[in-house]
Design a protein around this motif. Structure first.
Motif, PDB file in Angstrom:
ATOM      1  N   ARG A 146      37.573 -61.976 -22.924  1.00 50.01           N
ATOM      2  CA  ARG A 146      37.594 -62.989 -23.997  1.00 50.01           C
ATOM      3  C   ARG A 146      37.887 -64.374 -23.422  1.00 50.01           C
ATOM      4  N   ASN A 147      38.797 -64.417 -22.432  1.00 49.37           N
ATOM      5  CA  ASN A 147      39.130 -65.703 -21.802  1.00 49.37           C
ATOM      6  C   ASN A 147      37.905 -66.257 -21.049  1.00 49.37           C
ATOM      7  N   ALA A 148      37.188 -65.354 -20.367  1.00 50.92           N
ATOM      8  CA  ALA A 148      35.991 -65.780 -19.603  1.00 50.92           C
ATOM      9  C   ALA A 148      34.943 -66.397 -20.521  1.00 50.92           C
ATOM     10  N   ALA A 149      34.866 -65.888 -21.748  1.00 49.41           N
ATOM     11  CA  ALA A 149      33.856 -66.370 -22.697  1.00 49.41           C
ATOM     12  C   ALA A 149      34.088 -67.831 -23.092  1.00 49.41           C
ATOM     13  N   GLN A 150      35.285 -68.367 -22.764  1.00 48.94           N
ATOM     14  CA  GLN A 150      35.554 -69.784 -23.056  1.00 48.94           C
ATOM     15  C   GLN A 150      34.884 -70.720 -22.053  1.00 48.94           C
ATOM     16  N   PHE A 151      34.360 -70.140 -20.951  1.00 47.72           N
ATOM     17  CA  PHE A 151      33.809 -70.972 -19.883  1.00 47.72           C
ATOM     18  C   PHE A 151      32.347 -70.611 -19.637  1.00 47.72           C
ATOM     19  N   THR A 152      31.603 -71.573 -19.098  1.00 45.82           N
ATOM     20  CA  THR A 152      30.177 -71.323 -18.815  1.00 45.82           C
ATOM     21  C   THR A 152      29.856 -71.782 -17.407  1.00 45.82           C
ATOM     22  N   GLY A 153      28.722 -71.296 -16.888  1.00 47.72           N
ATOM     23  CA  GLY A 153      28.190 -71.772 -15.612  1.00 47.72           C
ATOM     24  C   GLY A 153      29.139 -71.544 -14.448  1.00 47.72           C
ATOM     25  N   PRO A 154      29.237 -72.514 -13.541  1.00 49.62           N
ATOM     26  CA  PRO A 154      30.067 -72.355 -12.336  1.00 49.62           C
ATOM     27  C   PRO A 154      31.553 -72.191 -12.675  1.00 49.62           C
ATOM     28  N   ARG A 155      31.978 -72.817 -13.776  1.00 52.09           N
ATOM     29  CA  ARG A 155      33.379 -72.697 -14.201  1.00 52.09           C
ATOM     30  C   ARG A 155      33.691 -71.232 -14.554  1.00 52.09           C
ATOM     31  N   ARG A 156      32.739 -70.580 -15.236  1.00 54.68           N
ATOM     32  CA  ARG A 156      32.907 -69.167 -15.577  1.00 54.68           C
ATOM     33  C   ARG A 156      32.919 -68.295 -14.322  1.00 54.68           C
ATOM     34  N   GLU A 157      32.016 -68.625 -13.397  1.00 57.06           N
ATOM     35  CA  GLU A 157      31.983 -67.847 -12.139  1.00 57.06           C
ATOM     36  C   GLU A 157      33.290 -67.990 -11.370  1.00 57.06           C
ATOM     37  N   LYS A 158      33.805 -69.221 -11.342  1.00 53.90           N
ATOM     38  CA  LYS A 158      35.088 -69.436 -10.655  1.00 53.90           C
ATOM     39  C   LYS A 158      36.195 -68.647 -11.348  1.00 53.90           C
ATOM     40  N   PHE A 159      36.211 -68.702 -12.677  1.00 50.98           N
ATOM     41  CA  PHE A 159      37.213 -67.943 -13.441  1.00 50.98           C
ATOM     42  C   PHE A 159      37.172 -66.467 -13.044  1.00 50.98           C
ATOM     43  N   LEU A 160      35.957 -65.918 -13.021  1.00 45.28           N
ATOM     44  CA  LEU A 160      35.825 -64.480 -12.757  1.00 45.28           C
ATOM     45  C   LEU A 160      36.180 -64.122 -11.312  1.00 45.28           C
ATOM     46  N   SER A 161      36.141 -65.117 -10.419  1.00 45.30           N
ATOM     47  CA  SER A 161      36.457 -64.844  -9.008  1.00 45.30           C
ATOM     48  C   SER A 161      37.972 -64.855  -8.744  1.00 45.30           C
ATOM     49  N   LEU A 162      38.752 -65.341  -9.713  1.00 48.54           N
ATOM     50  CA  LEU A 162      40.193 -65.480  -9.484  1.00 48.54           C
ATOM     51  C   LEU A 162      40.927 -64.175  -9.782  1.00 48.54           C
ATOM     52  N   LYS A 163      41.870 -63.827  -8.913  1.00 50.47           N
ATOM     53  CA  LYS A 163      42.756 -62.695  -9.191  1.00 50.47           C
ATOM     54  C   LYS A 163      43.905 -63.232 -10.044  1.00 50.47           C
ATOM     55  N   LEU A 164      44.081 -62.656 -11.233  1.00 49.81           N
ATOM     56  CA  LEU A 164      45.012 -63.264 -12.182  1.00 49.81           C
ATOM     57  C   LEU A 164      46.215 -62.387 -12.523  1.00 49.81           C
ATOM     58  N   GLU A 165      46.358 -61.273 -11.878  1.00 48.93           N
ATOM     59  CA  GLU A 165      47.509 -60.410 -12.172  1.00 48.93           C
ATOM     60  C   GLU A 165      47.768 -59.443 -11.019  1.00 48.93           C
ATOM     61  N   GLY A 166      48.996 -58.902 -10.993  1.00 50.53           N
ATOM     62  CA  GLY A 166      49.346 -57.892  -9.998  1.00 50.53           C
ATOM     63  C   GLY A 166      50.080 -56.752 -10.685  1.00 50.53           C
ATOM     64  N   ILE A 167      49.623 -56.416 -11.883  1.00 50.05           N
ATOM     65  CA  ILE A 167      50.325 -55.464 -12.761  1.00 50.05           C
ATOM     66  C   ILE A 167      50.601 -54.125 -12.083  1.00 50.05           C
ATOM     67  N   LEU A 168      49.578 -53.594 -11.402  1.00 52.31           N
ATOM     68  CA  LEU A 168      49.737 -52.259 -10.813  1.00 52.31           C
ATOM     69  C   LEU A 168      50.270 -52.312  -9.390  1.00 52.31           C
ATOM     70  N   GLU A 169      49.953 -53.369  -8.641  1.00 54.82           N
ATOM     71  CA  GLU A 169      50.396 -53.388  -7.253  1.00 54.82           C
ATOM     72  C   GLU A 169      51.830 -53.864  -7.069  1.00 54.82           C
ATOM     73  N   ALA A 170      52.330 -54.697  -7.997  1.00 55.53           N
ATOM     74  CA  ALA A 170      53.731 -55.134  -7.873  1.00 55.53           C
ATOM     75  C   ALA A 170      54.634 -53.919  -8.069  1.00 55.53           C
TER      76      ALA A 170
END
Lengths: 249, 249
Positions: free
Chosen positions: B83-107
């Protein structure tokens, strides 16, 4: 743990962080000495280095020196204090009315920390279903400011007995900007050992173990969890404060 | 100022506070080493010593070790990230999707900081027209926790891409309690020099002088105010960091 914790601070630096946290107080009495610009600049830069959702840095800082505007804020405070007093009865109300709750006019400086949502446009990384996340970021900035101020020997008092519509009017703050914290800042005669509302017996400090839940709300593990034991063990402070106890612990 | 600033911390302690503020990072990658209970206990006590409106101490801490519950949180994160990704388009969306945004399971540890409004009843000293003041207090506790963790060498990441109704369900949190911060905690390989979203060129650090307003919103004093000069002067850090510049300044 020798390798995992290699980014831990050296002893006096780490102690500095805990000293600021334990010695910070919500102050209502101030000396009239001015706050040097270079000290205030450091404290504001500290605030600006708080975490912010999507690196939005949603805060602004209104530096309030003008006395006439502060008198207006004080009038709003007086009205709101009456409304707040009406929430209490009997001895509780008397105690409320006996407390000094602001230093708006006597502090050499007032400061408003605001939050501007959607500062860089409507799409915010990290803002989906929780709409207030940028306000949360502004609060983190307030705590940075408060701790840096304490380290600099400056007292800070947060006056929450105000009205945001009044603050917007007095300081020409736009409708979309939220005044998050109205602060009084200045040097102080003394930082009390304990929070003022604790000494005044308004409320007691809650035992930290009562705030812990394990994997599910209300699951308290009957004091058997090693974390519960650690949080009640004064010995955990020995490596930070080898010569004495931490303040107000 | 020799007398007014007599409560300022000695040099290394003061430096410690600024080091924590400037070196704190929002972390998404963690080592699997466990967090010792005594370190976690100190960090939680630091959180508990934040300011709170009316000394309400509205926070609780849900210690999340259970992996199955964390997998459920991760599934909610995955949905919300879409849903957050849907707020962005084009290269901004691609950059968003390339970011690691959590460590829920590895922490090794997740932690929820909650807020319980009106914990001691409906009358709250300092709560009049601003209804969210107790949530603000819980945020201050999060920043204390974050800075103490940094001093201990522990990384913290705030996952705001979640849904509070889902967190309430997974962790049996009552309806009146607000999950304010979902945090991942653990030791880390490295703390990067700059915020991850700054290095990734998602957003730029705003120049601090652009955040200053003098007595009225928008009044910027044309760079003439001594505070504006001080905030742009690297020399203000010399007494705190005599041998080098502060980190990331």
């Amino acid at each position: 743990m020798a390798s995992a914790d290699r980014h831990a601070f050296a002893s006096p630096l780490r102690r500095g962080v805990y000293e600021a946290i334990f010695r910070r107080r919500d102050m209502r009495e101030f000396l009239c000495d001015p706050v040097p610009d270079q000290v205030l600049a450091r404290v504001l830069i500290a605030a600006h280095h708080a975490a912010s959702v999507g690196f939005t840095q949603p805060w602004d800082f209104v530096i309030v020196r003008d006395l006439e505007r502060r008198r207006e804020v004080r009038r709003v405070f007086d009205q709101e204090r009456e409304r707040n007093a009406a929430q209490f009865t009997g001895p509780r109300r008397e105690k409320f009315l006996s407390l000094k709750l602001e230093g708006i006019l006597e502090a050499p400086l007032n400061l408003i920390v605001t939050c501007e949502p959607d500062r860089f446009g409507p799409g915010v990384l990290g803002k989906v279903s929780i709409d207030e996340v940028e306000i949360y970021s502004a609060c983190l900035a307030v705590e940075n400011l408060w701790l840096a101020a304490r380290a600099e020997g400056l007292g800070v008092g947060w006056v929450s007995i105000v009205r945001n519509d009044a603050l917007r009017k007095i300081f020409a703050i736009p409708e979309n900007v939220i005044p998050v914290a109205y602060l009084c800042i200045g040097y102080v005669k003394d930082f009390p050992d304990r929070p003022i509302l604790e000494s005044a017996e308004w409320a007691k400090r809650l035992p930290p173990r009562t705030l812990l839940h394990f994997d599910s709300w209300g699951a308290r593990d009957g004091r058997a969890d090693p974390l519960t034991k650690a949080i009640e063990d004064g010995g955990i402070w020995r490596e930070i404060f080898p010569d004495d106890s931490p303040p107000n612990r």
